[in-house]
Motif scaffolding. Structure first.
Motif, PDB file in Angstrom:
ATOM      1  N   SER A   1      58.007 -41.213 -49.348  1.00  0.00           N
ATOM      2  CA  SER A   1      56.658 -40.949 -48.847  1.00  0.00           C
ATOM      3  C   SER A   1      56.390 -39.458 -48.694  1.00  0.00           C
ATOM      4  N   LEU A   2      57.408 -38.653 -48.904  1.00  0.00           N
ATOM      5  CA  LEU A   2      57.249 -37.197 -48.851  1.00  0.00           C
ATOM      6  C   LEU A   2      58.214 -36.578 -49.843  1.00  0.00           C
ATOM      7  N   ASP A   3      57.698 -35.678 -50.671  1.00  0.00           N
ATOM      8  CA  ASP A   3      58.531 -34.940 -51.624  1.00  0.00           C
ATOM      9  C   ASP A   3      57.929 -33.543 -51.745  1.00  0.00           C
ATOM     10  N   LEU A   4      58.445 -32.609 -50.958  1.00  0.00           N
ATOM     11  CA  LEU A   4      57.829 -31.296 -50.816  1.00  0.00           C
ATOM     12  C   LEU A   4      58.871 -30.198 -51.006  1.00  0.00           C
ATOM     13  N   THR A   5      58.536 -29.212 -51.842  1.00  0.00           N
ATOM     14  CA  THR A   5      59.399 -28.044 -52.033  1.00  0.00           C
ATOM     15  C   THR A   5      58.637 -26.796 -51.620  1.00  0.00           C
ATOM     16  N   THR A   6      59.257 -26.008 -50.747  1.00  0.00           N
ATOM     17  CA  THR A   6      58.672 -24.754 -50.283  1.00  0.00           C
ATOM     18  C   THR A   6      59.605 -23.612 -50.654  1.00  0.00           C
ATOM     19  N   THR A   7      59.064 -22.598 -51.289  1.00  0.00           N
ATOM     20  CA  THR A   7      59.845 -21.431 -51.688  1.00  0.00           C
ATOM     21  C   THR A   7      59.410 -20.239 -50.845  1.00  0.00           C
ATOM     22  N   THR A   8      60.376 -19.578 -50.220  1.00  0.00           N
ATOM     23  CA  THR A   8      60.098 -18.449 -49.347  1.00  0.00           C
ATOM     24  C   THR A   8      60.923 -17.250 -49.774  1.00  0.00           C
ATOM     25  N   ASP A   9      60.260 -16.131 -49.964  1.00  0.00           N
ATOM     26  CA  ASP A   9      60.950 -14.865 -50.224  1.00  0.00           C
ATOM     27  C   ASP A   9      60.707 -13.955 -49.034  1.00  0.00           C
ATOM     28  N   ARG A  10      61.781 -13.661 -48.293  1.00  0.00           N
ATOM     29  CA  ARG A  10      61.664 -12.763 -47.141  1.00  0.00           C
ATOM     30  C   ARG A  10      62.115 -11.368 -47.532  1.00  0.00           C
ATOM     31  N   THR A  11      61.361 -10.361 -47.083  1.00  0.00           N
ATOM     32  CA  THR A  11      61.683  -8.966 -47.358  1.00  0.00           C
ATOM     33  C   THR A  11      61.393  -8.133 -46.118  1.00  0.00           C
ATOM     34  N   SER A  12      61.787  -6.891 -46.170  1.00  0.00           N
ATOM     35  CA  SER A  12      61.399  -5.889 -45.157  1.00  0.00           C
ATOM     36  C   SER A  12      61.707  -6.352 -43.739  1.00  0.00           C
ATOM     37  N   THR A  13      62.924  -6.851 -43.530  1.00  0.00           N
ATOM     38  CA  THR A  13      63.336  -7.261 -42.191  1.00  0.00           C
ATOM     39  C   THR A  13      63.916  -6.066 -41.440  1.00  0.00           C
ATOM     40  N   TYR A  14      63.381  -5.825 -40.246  1.00  0.00           N
ATOM     41  CA  TYR A  14      63.847  -4.719 -39.419  1.00  0.00           C
ATOM     42  C   TYR A  14      64.331  -5.258 -38.080  1.00  0.00           C
ATOM     43  N   TYR A  15      65.196  -4.489 -37.419  1.00  0.00           N
ATOM     44  CA  TYR A  15      65.833  -4.937 -36.186  1.00  0.00           C
ATOM     45  C   TYR A  15      65.650  -3.906 -35.075  1.00  0.00           C
ATOM     46  N   THR A  16      65.744  -4.391 -33.841  1.00  0.00           N
ATOM     47  CA  THR A  16      65.756  -3.491 -32.691  1.00  0.00           C
ATOM     48  C   THR A  16      67.153  -2.895 -32.535  1.00  0.00           C
ATOM     49  N   GLY A  17      67.290  -1.974 -31.595  1.00  0.00           N
ATOM     50  CA  GLY A  17      68.600  -1.392 -31.326  1.00  0.00           C
ATOM     51  C   GLY A  17      69.591  -2.379 -30.763  1.00  0.00           C
ATOM     52  N   TYR A  18      69.095  -3.532 -30.311  1.00  0.00           N
ATOM     53  CA  TYR A  18      69.961  -4.588 -29.781  1.00  0.00           C
ATOM     54  C   TYR A  18      70.306  -5.643 -30.828  1.00  0.00           C
ATOM     55  N   GLY A  19      69.876  -5.419 -32.057  1.00  0.00           N
ATOM     56  CA  GLY A  19      70.190  -6.359 -33.130  1.00  0.00           C
ATOM     57  C   GLY A  19      69.280  -7.555 -33.215  1.00  0.00           C
ATOM     58  N   LEU A  20      68.136  -7.508 -32.541  1.00  0.00           N
ATOM     59  CA  LEU A  20      67.154  -8.591 -32.603  1.00  0.00           C
ATOM     60  C   LEU A  20      66.099  -8.266 -33.651  1.00  0.00           C
ATOM     61  N   VAL A  21      65.595  -9.289 -34.337  1.00  0.00           N
ATOM     62  CA  VAL A  21      64.603  -9.070 -35.391  1.00  0.00           C
ATOM     63  C   VAL A  21      63.340  -8.466 -34.788  1.00  0.00           C
ATOM     64  N   ASN A  22      62.852  -7.386 -35.411  1.00  0.00           N
ATOM     65  CA  ASN A  22      61.669  -6.686 -34.944  1.00  0.00           C
ATOM     66  C   ASN A  22      60.456  -6.946 -35.832  1.00  0.00           C
ATOM     67  N   GLU A  23      60.692  -7.114 -37.141  1.00  0.00           N
ATOM     68  CA  GLU A  23      59.587  -7.296 -38.072  1.00  0.00           C
ATOM     69  C   GLU A  23      60.120  -7.849 -39.386  1.00  0.00           C
ATOM     70  N   TYR A  24      59.282  -8.632 -40.085  1.00  0.00           N
ATOM     71  CA  TYR A  24      59.614  -9.075 -41.434  1.00  0.00           C
ATOM     72  C   TYR A  24      58.355  -9.508 -42.160  1.00  0.00           C
ATOM     73  N   GLN A  25      58.466  -9.602 -43.489  1.00  0.00           N
ATOM     74  CA  GLN A  25      57.382 -10.099 -44.327  1.00  0.00           C
ATOM     75  C   GLN A  25      57.907 -11.234 -45.199  1.00  0.00           C
ATOM     76  N   GLU A  26      57.030 -12.187 -45.478  1.00  0.00           N
ATOM     77  CA  GLU A  26      57.401 -13.332 -46.315  1.00  0.00           C
ATOM     78  C   GLU A  26      56.291 -13.659 -47.296  1.00  0.00           C
ATOM     79  N   THR A  27      56.691 -14.169 -48.446  1.00  0.00           N
ATOM     80  CA  THR A  27      55.763 -14.747 -49.411  1.00  0.00           C
ATOM     81  C   THR A  27      56.186 -16.189 -49.639  1.00  0.00           C
ATOM     82  N   LYS A  28      55.225 -17.122 -49.509  1.00  0.00           N
ATOM     83  CA  LYS A  28      55.542 -18.541 -49.613  1.00  0.00           C
ATOM     84  C   LYS A  28      54.695 -19.211 -50.687  1.00  0.00           C
ATOM     85  N   THR A  29      55.300 -20.166 -51.374  1.00  0.00           N
ATOM     86  CA  THR A  29      54.586 -21.086 -52.247  1.00  0.00           C
ATOM     87  C   THR A  29      55.089 -22.496 -51.959  1.00  0.00           C
TER      88      THR A  29
END
Length: 232
Positions: A66-94
């Protein structure tokens, strides 16, 4: 339950790809296969980009797909804080659900609480068609004051939203709230499978107080019904 296979490594012995097969008690009819590849890292060994192909197959009570779905994600430009936590990122999805649609997302996380949970963020999304001139629309949210219950599930927040964004990757959506709608969401509760069952919303534009309760889901985790009460 997650079964991981096909693990590959780069020349620095960091994981560059793998395949996960995921089955959850919350969505008993759903099998998710996530294939990760082209994982890259910064000089500190933190992941900065990847290619993700996620295939979801759902079956009903008679084992019919009843469900057949494919999602493609390309993540780029990931930046982190000084504590190693994610601060920013960009994604393109289809997605195969809308094969001509290209979704661009920019996420900026401004604040974490003392437990490392996100407390404030902004997200912009642009929807484009793969052919020029057919579709170009944008929306954005800014979420503040995010709180969590004792098991780490989101409990309340204040959200600003707009549907007039023109581009991502700019400061256009990050600092201004003129003409944005504001919604305060509180008292979010969940069932034993971790799916939301109730919440209260205060929409400050129209002054309404909708309350959603008894939210129910099918075996694929899709919402099937709920009760809504509106107070003015």
């Amino acid at each position: 339950t997650t079964d991981r296979a096909n693990i590959t490594y780069n020349t620095l012995a960091l994981v560059s790809g793998y395949k996960d097969t995921i089955i959850s008690s919350a969505t008993s009819g759903l099998t998710t296969v996530r294939t990760m590849s082209n994982i890259t890292y910064n000089d500190f060994g933190q992941m900065i980009s990847y290619h993700d192909v996620t295939h979801e197959v759902g079956r009903d009570a008679n084992s019919v797909i009843s469900l057949d779905l494919t999602t493609t994600t390309d993540r780029t430009s990931t930046y982190y804080t000084g504590y190693g936590l994610v601060n920013e990122y960009q994604e393109t999805k289809t997605t195969t659900a809308a094969s001509a649609l290209i979704i661009s997302i920019d996420v900026k996380i401004y604040k974490y609480n003392s437990y490392g949970q996100v407390a404030q963020l902004a997200q912009a999304e642009i929807d484009d068609s793969d052919s020029p001139g057919i579709l170009h629309s944008g929306n954005a949210i800014k979420r503040y004051g995010m709180t969590y219950n004792t098991v780490g599930q989101l409990y309340s927040y204040t959200e600003y939203a707009t549907s007039s964004l023109k581009s991502v990757g700019t400061d256009e959506f990050r600092y201004y709230t003129d003409d944005w709608t504001r919604t305060i969401v509180t008292a979010v509760t969940y069932n034993i499978d971790g799916l939301m069952t109730d919440n209260t919303q205060h929409g400050t534009i129209y002054g309404d107080y909708p309350f959603q309760s008894n939210i129910k889901y099918n075996s694929l985790g899709q919402m099937t019904e709920y009760v809504r009460y509106d107070y003015y």
